[in-house]
Design a protein around this motif. Structure first.
Motif, short mmCIF file in Angstrom:
data_model
loop_
_atom_site.label_atom_id
_atom_site.label_comp_id
_atom_site.label_asym_id
_atom_site.label_seq_id
_atom_site.Cartn_x
_atom_site.Cartn_y
_atom_site.Cartn_z
N SER A 1 81.67 -97.61 19.89
CA SER A 1 81.99 -98.76 20.74
C SER A 1 83.42 -98.62 21.25
O SER A 1 84.37 -98.78 20.50
CB SER A 1 81.86 -100.06 19.94
OG SER A 1 80.67 -100.04 19.17
N SER B 1 77.54 -100.99 22.13
CA SER B 1 77.68 -99.71 21.41
C SER B 1 76.67 -98.69 21.89
O SER B 1 75.56 -99.05 22.28
CB SER B 1 77.44 -99.92 19.91
OG SER B 1 78.12 -101.05 19.44
N ALA C 1 83.94 -107.58 17.23
CA ALA C 1 82.49 -107.74 17.10
C ALA C 1 81.93 -106.53 16.35
O ALA C 1 80.96 -106.63 15.60
CB ALA C 1 81.83 -107.86 18.46
N ILE C 2 82.54 -105.39 16.59
CA ILE C 2 82.17 -104.17 15.87
C ILE C 2 83.38 -103.25 15.94
O ILE C 2 84.21 -103.36 16.84
CB ILE C 2 80.91 -103.52 16.50
CG1 ILE C 2 80.31 -102.46 15.58
CG2 ILE C 2 81.24 -102.93 17.87
CD1 ILE C 2 78.89 -102.04 15.95
N PHE D 1 69.48 -104.53 14.86
CA PHE D 1 68.29 -104.79 14.04
C PHE D 1 67.02 -104.27 14.73
O PHE D 1 66.07 -103.87 14.08
CB PHE D 1 68.15 -106.29 13.76
CG PHE D 1 69.23 -106.82 12.85
CD1 PHE D 1 69.13 -106.68 11.48
CD2 PHE D 1 70.36 -107.43 13.37
CE1 PHE D 1 70.13 -107.15 10.63
CE2 PHE D 1 71.36 -107.90 12.54
CZ PHE D 1 71.25 -107.76 11.16
N ARG E 1 84.20 -108.80 12.26
CA ARG E 1 84.63 -110.08 12.84
C ARG E 1 85.62 -110.76 11.92
O ARG E 1 86.63 -111.32 12.35
CB ARG E 1 83.43 -110.99 13.09
CG ARG E 1 82.53 -110.52 14.21
CD ARG E 1 81.41 -111.52 14.50
NE ARG E 1 80.77 -111.22 15.77
CZ ARG E 1 79.69 -110.45 15.90
NH1 ARG E 1 79.14 -109.90 14.84
NH2 ARG E 1 79.18 -110.22 17.09
N ARG F 1 77.56 -107.52 10.59
CA ARG F 1 77.74 -108.58 11.59
C ARG F 1 78.98 -109.41 11.25
O ARG F 1 79.61 -110.00 12.13
CB ARG F 1 76.53 -109.50 11.61
CG ARG F 1 75.52 -109.12 12.63
CD ARG F 1 74.65 -110.30 12.97
NE ARG F 1 73.91 -109.99 14.19
CZ ARG F 1 72.74 -110.51 14.50
NH1 ARG F 1 72.17 -111.39 13.69
NH2 ARG F 1 72.15 -110.19 15.61
N GLU G 1 74.28 -106.15 22.04
CA GLU G 1 75.06 -107.18 21.33
C GLU G 1 76.52 -106.79 21.13
O GLU G 1 77.42 -107.63 21.17
CB GLU G 1 74.41 -107.45 19.96
CG GLU G 1 75.05 -108.57 19.19
CD GLU G 1 74.49 -108.75 17.79
OE1 GLU G 1 74.36 -109.89 17.35
OE2 GLU G 1 74.17 -107.74 17.13
N THR G 2 76.76 -105.51 20.91
CA THR G 2 78.13 -105.06 20.65
C THR G 2 78.63 -104.03 21.67
O THR G 2 79.74 -103.53 21.53
CB THR G 2 78.21 -104.43 19.24
OG1 THR G 2 77.14 -103.48 19.10
CG2 THR G 2 78.07 -105.48 18.15
#
Lengths: 714, 208
Positions: B178, B123, A265-266, B157, A259, A255, B120-121
């Motif tokens: 991603s 992906s 973000a990834i 997660f 960043r 995480r 969240e990403t």
């Protein structure tokens, strides 16, 4: 790849880097873009909380490093992987060379691995007849140029598109345009046959998950996926500190990693490889897979409380991104293999004190790296420890030993200052030293140096001591040596401002230098002795607050004293109490005395502010001084207010060429605001900025914030 | 049922990393989409800058291996693969589910169905243990991935249990993907498509 032995040769190299205009421009643009990208990537997230979580995960993993290794080995072997443990860099290289020979390998493709840079793997494999090709674009470029990386994440950041175009022209035998999109495609197609022909792929890894024997690898280009897929053999070289119990811990780290590294973000690819996967050209249709774990001092580091936090590093490169010195001199001069603040430290442990001796001194202690570190490592503190350790091993240089001796004896130190005040008389005018005495080299001439005051603050105190307010806060003033002996008028101004509140001010006479200069010179014992004397000079039980007008003193008293006089040392309890009472001037005036806009008559003057490193990052104080400036005058915000002014105490004496560049950038940024006055909360910064402004003929004055407030307070 | 805000977040984050995100109602619609972009693209051209760059002879040779348009869809169920094959044949496009090591110069489209996705990403999560599937996502110029909405998780997660189970039953090769392949290694200028796909198209399939 800094290689020279003597400090003077290192400084010569630094001057060459400072003259590299392309690199200067590239790193300058990067230094300004990076904080914005990072902030955007972390928007809406609890950054300190995320960093704390990474630190906790990494600390716990380091504490059980060898258990995790055993578990990883068991699980990976179950899935068909050969797991090796190399105690040294050479052993790792030999294991990998043996795997290559045993499997009849001729050609090798590599994806980016700092660990392989650490062991100089290519330099080991190539003489044995293996053809090794780096496939990460930046790594390929520097491999073709026969040089080392200048950044852990962007290894070729020092090169221009034109240089890359010339290089690719040579490689392809055809003229290549300097259009980046096209150059990238040229690399794509030139490298594709390399994967096809290779017998073995070598990668690093970001995570090694013990519960399943899985490697986690974080990348953007996609080359690592080809490296680990096409050749029949895959070898991963992994530092032992990459071991984690399970996927959960890796996700916690991931995480923060992208960043903090690149403001993503990834990354495009996060790949989890477990066991010997299907591989059409491998034996029995399976990959021949090996994981080589590298110790190279890591398991010993894990057991040393002073240095174990180094193992938290996740190689994001952020400490270089924000380092004002890196920004000026670039990675080839700011590390050996590993670069940035962590590089200064790792060079000592992995490549030896010979290579670290000069580098370790090139930290200006601005704390920018500590503030940005993905795992909350106190990098400047560890740099000072390594510096001290190198001096302990090699013998302390006379200059540093003398400084330690003088500082730890207050009477001697103050007598010397008083003598100097008299001796300088023939060479001073209007508060500056006209001709620099012999002890300063002409390189110090980039700023005017102040003269020592005729009468130090301690001799003025009894006369100016304000009447104590009945029931007022009991406050001890800690002046620090610069304000006591060079700028006593700043102390006087501060006293007048504080006397407006309900206070009972005291100036304990036995106080001396805070000891930070001794720390900066690697004289830990002297720093400890001075700390104890200061704690004894003002018994914390006698005061509600200990106020200092010097940001560097404040942060040293507050954060370093409890560590220098930790449990087991004489005075440890008093030192902790002392530290708890330390507060900086601006916070005391705004938050404790509660002075607000109404307490000042607002001048129409435009005033800029310089945030001292040790106040904004060292003490975490950002709002109080800016609000006070705006209460007393029209606050004009400058660019990069929180970037170091280049003083750094003894740093500016040691590396004047770097200090000068930082100063000139700072002064230019202030000038752009159109302010007629620049204020700051640290006498060291005042010394640097005022001297620089005078020397370069800037039109603004430079003062301590107390000197502005005293003029406007009602 | 995935909450609409999770779908929105996924879409926003995936687009932020250059993915093209389009909702589809069925696999059939996904096939039509894929054939459409295949028809529109040049055969085996590196997008943005084409094959016209002068290379060393060896790199040029590898390019010669590509002639017709090729779609690889190694992970598809038999019935679906047959349906896609029929559509490809109509347009003279080669569909394959194997032998990609013979086509390392590049293929036009790699077609996959994601195992999971992370909002969240933005992906996709692809179990790429099969070498052919892995290669399809690496050597294609365009990667088209179907993401069944039922497989969309809010964060990585939330997928810990499932992913750990796959790892513990290894060997396995799991990929979070991603956006397209990217680099900023020259002057920190972002360039898309360095070693992997130049485009990533995500088709959000309303599967329940």
């Amino acid at each position: 790849m800094h290689e020279v032995k003597e400090l003077k040769d290192y400084r010569e190299e630094l001057r060459e880097s400072l003259a590299n205009e392309f690199q200067r421009g590239a790193l300058d643009r990067f230094a300004q873009a990076y904080p914005l990208g990072r902030a955007k990537a972390f928007a809406g997230l609890d950054v300190p909380g995320l960093i704390e979580a990474v630190a906790a995960v990494k600390d716990a993993a380091a504490a059980q490093m060898m258990e995790l290794y055993a578990e990883f080995k068991k699980n990976a072997e179950k899935a068909g992987v050969h797991v090796h443990l190399a105690r040294t860099a050479r052993e790792a290289n030999e294991i990998i060379a043996r795997i290559a020979a045993d499997n009849g390998v001729k050609k090798i493709v590599k994806s980016k691995s700092m660990t392989a840079e650490e062991t100089h793997l290519n330099q080991h494999l190539e003489p044995l007849g293996f053809e090794v090709t780096e496939t990460d674009l930046g790594e390929w470029i520097i491999q073709l140029r026969h040089e080392g990386p200048t950044h852990m994440v962007m290894p070729a950041i020092h090169l221009s598109r034109n240089q890359v175009a010339d290089l690719f022209t040579k490689v392809t035998g055809n003229t290549q345009p300097s259009d980046i999109e096209r150059l990238v495609k040229v690399a794509r197609r030139e490298l594709r046959p390399k994967y096809v022909e290779a017998d073995m792929g070598i990668s690093g890894a970001n995570f090694a998950l013990a519960d399943s024997g899985t490697l986690g690898i974080v990348t953007n280009e996609g080359n690592m996926r080809l490296v680990t897929t096409l050749p029949r053999v895959h070898v991963a070289l992994v530092g032992l500190e990459k071991l984690l119990p399970s996927l959960h811990e890796a996700l916690v780290i991931n995480r923060v990693l992208p960043r903090n590294a690149t403001g993503q973000a990834i990354t495009s690819y996060v790949t989890w490889i477990t066991g010997a996967n299907p591989c059409a050209v491998g034996p029995d249709g399976k990959k021949e897979m090996h994981v080589v774990f590298l110790d190279n001092g890591r398991s010993a580091m894990a057991k040393d409380p002073n240095y174990a936090p180094i193992l938290r590093c996740i190689r994001c490169g952020a400490c270089a991104n924000v380092c004002p010195v890196y920004r000026l001199v670039g990675g080839h001069k700011y590390g050996y293999v590993y670069i940035g603040a962590i590089g200064l430290i790792l060079t000592y442990f992995f490549h030896g004190r010979e290579k670290a001796r000069n580098l370790i001194q090139n930290c200006i202690n601005c704390q920018a790296c500590k503030a940005v570190c993905a795992s909350g490592i106190d990098l400047p503190e560890i740099i000072k420890k390594v510096h001290a350790q190198i001096q302990d091993e090699e013998g302390h240089p006379l200059q540093s030993k003398m400084l330690g001796l003088v500082l730890s004896n207050r009477r001697l130190f103050h007598t010397l200052l008083r003598t100097a005040s008299l001796a300088q008389k023939p060479v001073t005018s209007a508060g500056y030293i006209r001709h620099l005495p012999m002890i300063f080299s002409k390189e110090q001439n980039f700023r005017a140096l102040p003269a020592i005051a005729a009468k130090p603050f301690r001799d003025r105190w009894e006369k100016i001591r304000p009447k104590a307010a009945e029931g007022g806060l009991k406050v001890a003033l800690f002046s620090g040596c610069v304000q006591d002996f060079v700028y006593p008028e700043q102390m006087e101004a501060a006293v007048k401002v504080m006397a407006k509140g309900k206070t009972k001010l005291d100036f304990p006479m036995d106080q001396s230098c805070c000891g930070l200069p001794a720390m900066m010179m690697g004289e830990v014992e002297a720093a400890r002795e001075v700390a104890l004397k200061n704690v004894r000079a003002m018994d914390p039980a006698d005061y509600d607050y200990i106020v200092t007008m010097c940001a560097s003193c404040a942060s040293h008293l507050k954060h370093a004293y409890p560590k220098l006089l930790a449990e087991g040392h004489e005075g440890s309890i008093k030192a902790a109490q002392f530290a708890d009472k330390v507060i900086d001037f601006s916070s005391f005036v705004r938050d404790v005395l509660g002075m607000k806009d109404a307490d000042f008559s607002r001048s129409l003057r435009k005033v800029a502010y310089h945030a001292p490193c040790h106040l904004c990052r060292g003490m975490g104080v950002r709002q109080a001084p800016r609000e006070l400036v705006n209460a007393a005058a029209e606050y004009a915000m400058a660019d990069e207010e929180e970037v170091c002014c280049g003083f750094g105490g003894t740093y500016s004496m040691k590396f004047p060429e770097v200090s000068e560049q930082l100063l000139s950038k700072k002064l230019d940024n202030v000038e752009k605001t159109g302010a007629t006055l620049l204020v700051t909360d640290c006498p060291g910064c005042v010394m640097q900025l005022r001297g620089g402004a005078k020397k370069s003929g800037k039109r603004f004055e430079v003062k301590h914030i107390a000197e502005l407030l005293v003029e406007q307070v009602k | 049922m995935v909450a609409p805000e999770v779908v929105d977040l996924f879409t926003e984050k995936a687009r932020a990393v250059s993915a093209v995100v389009t909702p589809v109602k069925s696999l059939k619609e996904a096939f039509a989409y894929t054939l459409d972009i295949c028809a529109k693209k040049e055969a085996c051209q590196l997008l943005v800058s084409g094959c016209e760059e002068a290379l060393s002879p060896k790199a040029e040779d590898l390019c010669e291996t590509k002639a017709t348009k090729i779609i690889a869809a190694p992970g598809l169920a038999k019935k679906d693969y047959a349906a896609l094959g029929k559509l490809c044949a109509e347009q003279g496009i080669v569909l394959t589910d194997g032998g990609l090591r013979e086509r390392l110069g590049g293929i036009d489209i790699g077609f996959t169905v994601a195992d999971y996705a992370i909002a969240e990403t933005g992906s996709l999560v692809l179990d790429s243990t099969s070498e052919e599937l892995r290669l399809a996502t690496m050597i294609s110029e365009i990667h088209v991935a179907v993401v069944p909405l039922s497989k969309l998780a809010a964060t990585a997660f939330d997928l810990e249990t499932e992913l750990t189970a796959r790892m513990k039953n290894g060997p396995s090769y799991l990929a979070f993907i991603s956006g397209a392949s990217r680099t900023a290694d020259i002057e920190r200028v972002l360039a898309i498509g360095v070693h992997g796909p130049l485009e990533l198209h995500i088709l959000l399939l309303e599967d329940k």
